[in-house]
Design a protein around this motif. Sequence first.
Motif, mmCIF file in Angstrom:
data_model
loop_
_atom_site.group_PDB
_atom_site.id
_atom_site.type_symbol
_atom_site.label_atom_id
_atom_site.label_comp_id
_atom_site.label_asym_id
_atom_site.label_seq_id
_atom_site.Cartn_x
_atom_site.Cartn_y
_atom_site.Cartn_z
ATOM 1 N N ASP A 2 -2.764 0.829 -13.601
ATOM 2 C CA ASP A 2 -3.344 1.672 -12.565
ATOM 3 C C ASP A 2 -2.378 2.016 -11.444
ATOM 4 N N VAL A 3 -1.213 1.362 -11.397
ATOM 5 C CA VAL A 3 -0.271 1.593 -10.311
ATOM 6 C C VAL A 3 1.112 1.142 -10.760
ATOM 7 N N SER A 29 -3.898 1.055 3.680
ATOM 8 C CA SER A 29 -3.651 2.377 3.106
ATOM 9 C C SER A 29 -2.193 2.815 3.090
ATOM 10 N N THR A 30 -1.262 1.979 3.546
ATOM 11 C CA THR A 30 0.151 2.385 3.563
ATOM 12 C C THR A 30 0.732 2.355 2.166
ATOM 13 N N ASP A 31 1.294 3.462 1.730
ATOM 14 C CA ASP A 31 1.963 3.533 0.429
ATOM 15 C C ASP A 31 3.079 4.564 0.541
ATOM 16 N N VAL A 32 4.256 4.100 0.957
ATOM 17 C CA VAL A 32 5.396 4.980 1.212
ATOM 18 C C VAL A 32 6.400 4.842 0.076
ATOM 19 N N ASP A 33 6.816 5.962 -0.479
ATOM 20 C CA ASP A 33 7.763 5.956 -1.604
ATOM 21 C C ASP A 33 8.675 7.174 -1.486
ATOM 22 N N ASN A 34 9.437 7.234 -0.393
ATOM 23 C CA ASN A 34 10.353 8.361 -0.202
ATOM 24 C C ASN A 34 11.791 7.918 0.021
ATOM 25 N N ARG A 42 -0.124 -4.552 -6.637
ATOM 26 C CA ARG A 42 -1.040 -3.686 -5.906
ATOM 27 C C ARG A 42 -0.564 -3.469 -4.478
ATOM 28 N N TRP A 43 -0.052 -4.573 -3.853
ATOM 29 C CA TRP A 43 0.501 -4.498 -2.507
ATOM 30 C C TRP A 43 1.853 -5.193 -2.482
#
Length: 205
Positions: A70-71, A22-27, A95-96
């Motif tokens: 989708d991503v 579930s990790t999805d970091v975009d900062n 996707r990952w």
Amino acid sequence: MKFPPLTIRAAAKTDLWRKPPSTDVDNAPTVLLSTPIDLHKFHSARVTVHADWTTLYDQGGLVLFVPDEDVTKWCKTGIEFVDGKPVVSTVGTSRWSDWSLVPLPASAGGKITVQVERETKNGERVESLWVYIVDTETGEKTGIRELTWWFRHDILGHEKIEKDQIRNLLIGVYAARPTVPAGEGKAEEELVVHLSDFEVTLFDD
């Protein structure tokens, strides 16, 4: 297209990373070209990156984004501080994310020039995006990573897709400091990444 040198400051707990489950970091702070590029016209981009790398996963360099069905998929490459030393790091994300590391030349002093370039064969553009380390004195390029799927939307059976299906590419530079610096009073200390000789080239058509 050539751009002036710039500096990006990254606070702790900033990153660009996508890992199951579930990790999805975009900062991560980024500076992107204001106008998207037609994916089919993109040829290459390069930048020279250096910083005072001190904290685990300190990083900076080139970053590319392509919206997908989708991503958003992306690639970042440059320097990252791992196991107490700076190395050349590349992450490819669909996707990952996956991650690869290459030792930095001993003479580099924490500074490197990286280039991403679309592969061509017999003058034709093909599917892969290649990542290179560039020797700025000789111009020699050393390939360190191939992303075989990067241009898949631009190729169907080795033929160009229809124009109404063209995808846009966002490209620029970034910095990130995923880890909080250790030591009293250092938690708020920012990573300062210097980026120079940033340029983007397009095919002539």
